[in-house]
Each structure stands twice: as C-alpha cells, then as structure tokens.
Enzyme design. Structure first.
Site, PDB file in Angstrom:
ATOM      1  N   LYS A  57      24.521 -43.209-107.100  1.00 32.01           N
ATOM      2  CA  LYS A  57      23.785 -42.078-106.227  1.00 32.01           C
ATOM      3  C   LYS A  57      24.195 -42.252-104.888  1.00 32.01           C
ATOM      4  CE  LYS A  57      19.084 -44.494-105.527  1.00 32.01           C
ATOM      5  NZ  LYS A  57      19.072 -44.158-104.022  1.00 32.01           N
ATOM      6  N   LYS A  86      15.447 -47.614-104.766  1.00 27.18           N
ATOM      7  CA  LYS A  86      16.830 -48.018-104.220  1.00 27.18           C
ATOM      8  C   LYS A  86      16.775 -46.808-102.912  1.00 27.18           C
ATOM      9  CE  LYS A  86      18.576 -51.281-106.353  1.00 27.18           C
ATOM     10  NZ  LYS A  86      17.465 -51.621-107.525  1.00 27.18           N
ATOM     11  N   ASP A  87      17.524 -47.412-101.729  1.00 33.03           N
ATOM     12  CA  ASP A  87      17.311 -46.743-100.500  1.00 33.03           C
ATOM     13  C   ASP A  87      17.721 -45.190-100.796  1.00 33.03           C
ATOM     14  OD1 ASP A  87      17.671 -49.639 -99.972  1.00 33.03           O
ATOM     15  OD2 ASP A  87      16.658 -48.676 -98.127  1.00 33.03           O
ATOM     16  N   ARG A  88      17.460 -44.265-100.140  1.00 27.77           N
ATOM     17  CA  ARG A  88      17.950 -43.001-100.064  1.00 27.77           C
ATOM     18  C   ARG A  88      19.032 -42.947 -99.197  1.00 27.77           C
ATOM     19  NH1 ARG A  88      15.108 -37.355 -98.033  1.00 27.77           N
ATOM     20  NH2 ARG A  88      16.936 -35.859 -98.315  1.00 27.77           N
TER      21      ARG A  88
END
Length: 358
Positions: A57, A86-88
């Site tokens: 992503k 998880k980090d955006r």
C-alpha cells in the site's frame, strides 16, 4: 487536562542515549522515503478456510485497506485480520486475512484497482491473522537535506550498532500532538466516552506506553537503560520470557547482556506490584506515582503487570550517504512492536513536510 508529560509524549523531550541528534533531516518528503516490509516469520500453509493477502500500500491506512478487503469479499470489516498497523505516509507491505467467501469466487486482483494498492500474492491458511503475529519489520528510510559530516554519522551509527537505543514507544502511539493522552485521562476520569472499542483500546495503549516511557526516560538519565540494576527483571532476547536477576554483577549475566542475549526491562503497567525488587522496583513505583491517574486507570481497566525490554538493537543497520545531495538511506530490521522513529531520533531531529505531494 493536558500535562507537560502529555506535551512531550511525542518522545522529542525524552532523554537521549548517545548525546542527542547530530542535526536536522527531512523525513517522508514522499511515501517512497519510508518503506516498511512486514516479516511474518512463517509461511501460510496454502490451505484452510482463510484467504491470506500480501498487499503493498502507498499513502493508505491499514484500516482503510481492511475495509476495502471487507467490501470486496462481502464480510464484516471485523472479520478481516492483520498483524500490525502500518504507517499511512509510507510504502508498506503487509499481510491481511479474510474468511474465504462461501459459494462464490472473488477476483482478488481487483484489490489492485484501488489507487495506492498492489496485490503481491494470495495464499490460504487455517486461521485468521491476529494482532502481533508477525516477527519483524524491515525498514528502508530516506532522509533528505542532511548536512552533517559522514564521519559524524558513521561514528553515531557505530554507537547504535554497539549499544542499541532506548526502546521507547514512538510518536505514533500517542496520536497527533499527543492527543491520545488527554483523551485517556478524560476517559479514566469518566469525562470522555470513546467511540467504540477500537478507540478505547487505543487510549489504554497510549496511557500504558506513556508510563513505560517515563520509567525508561529515568533509566536513560541515570545511565542504567542498558545495564542491570538491583532487583532487575531481565528478558530473554526475542521472547517475552523474564527472570529475576539475583546479582547484577554476575559475570555470566553481564556477558549475556553484552551480547544482547538478555535485556533490562520496564513495566507495562497494570494491576499488582511490578515483579522487580529493591532499587528497580522503587524507581518504577516512584515513576508510576508521578502519573497516578494513568496507572489507576490502567488497573481499573483490568490490565495486569507485564514487562518490555528497555533497549532495542536494530539488526543489519546499514547506511548510504550521498553528501552532495544531502541524502541518507538507512536500512535495518526491528522486532514487531518497536518503532523506527526511536532509532532515527538518536541520529537526526527529523521534520516532515507541511504539505505532502500525492
């Protein structure tokens, strides 16, 4: 009520182990500058009632991706499993699970039709993916506008490789500007009602992390974050197993500590007294009393005392430095539940762009 401790929950004011940042650097100027690859530590069996999806992503929340999977498969979002958030503002690879739809086939390739998503592989397994299941995360981070000398950077990285860094909980745990902590205080005081179980869990987690960070901050200032002290509970590396240290001066234990086979620990607060004794327990109780509302709230929430390692050793830490471009690329692996930002803070004072390019 916002306390001074809440304002510093972003860890910027917590004690440094290696003398403070060498200089400033720009982080996340684009999602590709923050790459994370989740390592499960095992392979899906290839059969079972759950479909496991390996997805890359870009610029997307883990929860948003889970919702997309739920809509595509026709199941409630709660049935979609993943191991960690998880980090955006990053490019990340992680696993998701979803019960195999009954009586119909799903074209999982359609996940990649959504901008920012790419399906890497599809497999089967006999159970849902649960939180905290993965073993580690591999990071490749690019920092820009770096102005320190390569000699200084090499020396600091050598210190980190030799001694590790304090295993603080990172900014992500506390939300924007530390906002989760004031809400946690209001929740514990009966003045705020979380919007569902997910937010309640987030607030409890932030409160517990803040108490741990306070204790670790004290140990860093006392220069004991990477040593054993009287009454210590030590943790076996790579596990959650702990044992009481009878003598901090035991040469066998000191040798094991030096090779990172064991670590000193701090409290993940809950009901009961910390398992530590003597000097170590006194320090932990004193730190807890400094923020009694959070500790009492955690106890009332039903949590029990647990332990977390005080130090963190980034594995396979390497760097490349283009001094002309002011660009540093760092790569390293961390165990699940640890934060890349607490490694970075021992090198640079990072800032992020005020506006983000798409």
């Amino acid at each position: 009520m916002v306390t001074e401790h809440d304002k510093t929950a972003g860890v910027t004011e917590l004690a440094y182990a290696h003398g403070g940042p060498l200089g400033e650097a720009l982080l996340r100027s684009c999602p590709e500058d923050f790459f994370v690859d989740e390592t499960l530590g095992f392979e899906p069996t290839g059969e079972g009632e759950h479909v496991w999806l390996h997805i890359e992503k870009r610029g997307a929340n883990t929860g948003w991706v889970a919702g997309r999977i739920a809509r595509l498969s026709g199941v409630p979002e709660r049935d979609v499993g993943f191991s960690g958030m998880k980090d955006r503002h990053a490019v990340t690879r992680q696993w998701f699970s979803v019960p195999a739809p009954r009586g119909r086939e799903v074209d999982w390739v359609r996940i990649g039709e959504e901008e920012g998503l790419r399906l890497l592989s599809v497999s089967r397994h006999n159970r849902k993916l649960r939180r905290g299941t993965h073993r580690a995360n591999r990071f490749v981070l690019r920092l820009r506008e770096v102005g320190v000398s390569e000699a200084m950077l090499a020396a600091r990285i050598a210190c980190v490789v030799e001694q590790g860094v304090p295993n603080y909980f990172g900014e992500q745990r506390f939300g924007r500007e530390g906002g989760n902590l004031p809400r946690a205080r209001a929740f514990f005081a009966g003045e705020y009602r979380p919007r569902g179980r997910s937010e309640q869990g987030m607030l409890i987690s932030a409160a517990r992390s803040a108490v741990f960070n306070r204790v670790l901050d004290e140990r860093v200032r006392a220069l004991t974050w990477n040593t054993l002290i009287d009454g210590e509970m030590a943790m076996l590396d790579g596990t959650s197993s702990v044992f009481a240290v009878e003598s901090p001066e035991d040469p066998v234990l000191r040798e094991r500590l030096a090779r990172f086979d064991i670590h000193p620990t701090g409290p993940l607060w809950g009901r009961g007294e910390p398992a530590t004794r003597d000097r170590c327990q006194a320090l932990e109780i004193q730190s807890a009393e400094a923020d009694a509302p959070l500790c009492r709230g955690l106890e009332a929430a039903g949590l029990v005392q647990e332990r977390r390692a005080l130090r963190l050793l980034p594995l396979d830490l390497a760097y490349q430095y283009d001094t002309g471009a002011g660009l540093v690329e760092l790569s390293f692996t961390l165990p699940a539940g640890c934060f890349a930002t607490v490694v970075l803070r021992e090198l640079f004072q990072t800032r992020e762009p005020e506006t983000r390019p798409e």
